[in-house]
Design an enzyme around this catalytic site. Structure first.
Site, short mmCIF file in Angstrom:
data_model
loop_
_atom_site.label_atom_id
_atom_site.label_comp_id
_atom_site.label_asym_id
_atom_site.label_seq_id
_atom_site.Cartn_x
_atom_site.Cartn_y
_atom_site.Cartn_z
N GLY A 109 1.86 2.74 5.08
CA GLY A 109 2.87 3.19 6.02
C GLY A 109 3.65 2.10 6.72
O GLY A 109 4.38 2.38 7.68
N ALA A 129 0.82 -1.21 0.00
CA ALA A 129 0.00 0.00 0.00
C ALA A 129 0.86 1.26 0.00
O ALA A 129 2.09 1.22 0.07
CB ALA A 129 -0.94 -0.02 1.20
N HIS A 130 0.17 2.39 -0.06
CA HIS A 130 0.80 3.70 -0.16
C HIS A 130 1.73 3.97 1.02
O HIS A 130 1.40 3.68 2.17
CB HIS A 130 -0.27 4.79 -0.22
CG HIS A 130 -1.26 4.72 0.91
ND1 HIS A 130 -2.35 3.89 0.90
CD2 HIS A 130 -1.28 5.36 2.10
CE1 HIS A 130 -3.02 4.04 2.02
NE2 HIS A 130 -2.40 4.92 2.77
N GLY A 131 2.90 4.50 0.72
CA GLY A 131 3.81 4.97 1.75
C GLY A 131 4.60 3.90 2.46
O GLY A 131 5.31 4.20 3.43
#
Length: 349
Positions: free
Chosen positions: A265, A245-247
């Site tokens: 994250g 996922a993002h980050g």
């Protein structure tokens, strides 16, 4: 190719050889130990596979440094080479017999390439590839059919993009990477803000960075964040059907098996190993050298070097102790109920 020729081409330094140097069979290919036929070279990684020596038809073996296994092969007349890393030597030997398909550098006439794109030397661009504005392609890159590369993407030297993968906007792909079919690098992260009337879409203005020597399996997705970057470190290997996922920040030398999913994250240190179907919750961290066994659910941070299992994740040794009790639970419950009844009867007297 003679067995002795294979040994010399592998350039091995720490090894021992069969005690019959006059037996130097012709090796025509490689095979798994239980499928080997005459003329093939196979390997055994550990003592638990020693029983295969008595049954294999291989003409030569790469063995661990185990005298009992070496003697067993000797008795069967199978020549062998013993090394501390038999699987690594077997992998290198495969490369002597098999070379993956490498197309001749060319740009297929059906490829659509924006005039602002910069293409390096000795590049292969296959049929129906789409390369959008501002893309930079390094030297020796191979782009197989139907790949789509969005604006602003940078791809390092000698990277291979297999058919039907997609590299979305501003992604940065290092040198010597391999991205397999169906993978999507740099897709939009899952960013929506709840409001009283529904969901507000947060634009994903960040990008994805793959450092050098990263391998990405088929149908794996690595999302870009709303701001900043999602990063995969040097020499990390990611299997098929993985969601990052993002980050997320993934360190160097990690290995991530199929159907693993990471929420936004997540941070992995260097040399982290994730077995199949591991799930990692939002913002969780795993320290250097840590490992999660198959189907582990990680809700909290994992210390460096720790091995965890289960959901929620607990130390692996504790998980094994708990698992050993599962089959005994029905009997334990019956014993408990019997004791409970006895106490109730005694209480009535």
């Amino acid at each position: 190719m003679k067995f002795s020729d294979i040994i010399s081409k592998l350039e091995v330094t720490n090894y021992s050889l069969t005690q019959n140097p006059n037996n130097d069979p012709e090796i025509t290919g490689m095979a798994a130990i239980d499928e080997a036929t005459s003329g093939t070279l196979s390997y055994i990684e550990g003592a638990k596979f020693a029983s295969f020596i008595a049954k294999t038809n291989a003409s030569a073996l790469i063995l661990p440094q185990n005298e009992a296994m070496q003697a067993q092969a000797q008795e069967r007349g199978i020549v062998w080479m013993a090394t501390p890393e038999p699987r690594l030597l077997f992998a290198k030997a495969i490369a002597l017999f098999y070379q993956p398909y490498t197309p001749t550098p060319e740009i297929h006439p059906t490829a659509v390439i924006h005039p602002t794109a910069k293409i390096g030397n000795d590049v292969y661009i296959g049929p129906h590839v789409v390369i959008q504005p501002g893309v930079e392609i390094g030297n020796g890159v191979i782009i197989h059919p139907n790949v789509v590369i969005y604006p602003g993407v940078k791809i390092g030297d000698r990277t291979i993009l297999h058919a039907n993968c997609t590299i979305e906007e501003r992604s940065q792909i290092g040198a010597d990477c391999v991205i397999h079919s169906g993978a999507v690098i740099g897709g939009e992260g899952f960013g929506f803000v709840p409001t009283r009337t529904g969901w507000y879409k947060m634009e994903q203005s960040g990008y994805v960075v793959l450092e050098d020597r990263v391998d990405i399996g088929c149908n794996t997705t690595i999302d870009r964040p709303s701001v900043g970057e999602t990063r995969v470190g040097y020499d990390t290997k990611i299997d098929n059907l993985v969601q990052i996922a993002h980050g997320c920040q993934i360190g160097a030398g990690c290995a991530i098996a199929a159907q693993t999913g990471m929420a936004g994250g997540v941070k992995l240190g260097n040399r982290v190993i994730l077995a199949g179907q591991v799930g990692i919750a939002n913002q969780a961290k795993m320290g250097d050298g840590s490992t999660a066994s198959a189907q582990t659910g990680i809700l909290h941070d994992v210390k460096p070097g720790e091995v965890v299992s289960g959901t929620p994740a607990i130390p692996h040794k504790m998980y094994l102790k708990i698992a050993a009790l599962y089959s005994r639970l029905p009997d334990m419950y019956q014993a408990f109920r019997q004791s409970q009844r006895q106490l109730e009867e005694e209480g009535k007297r």
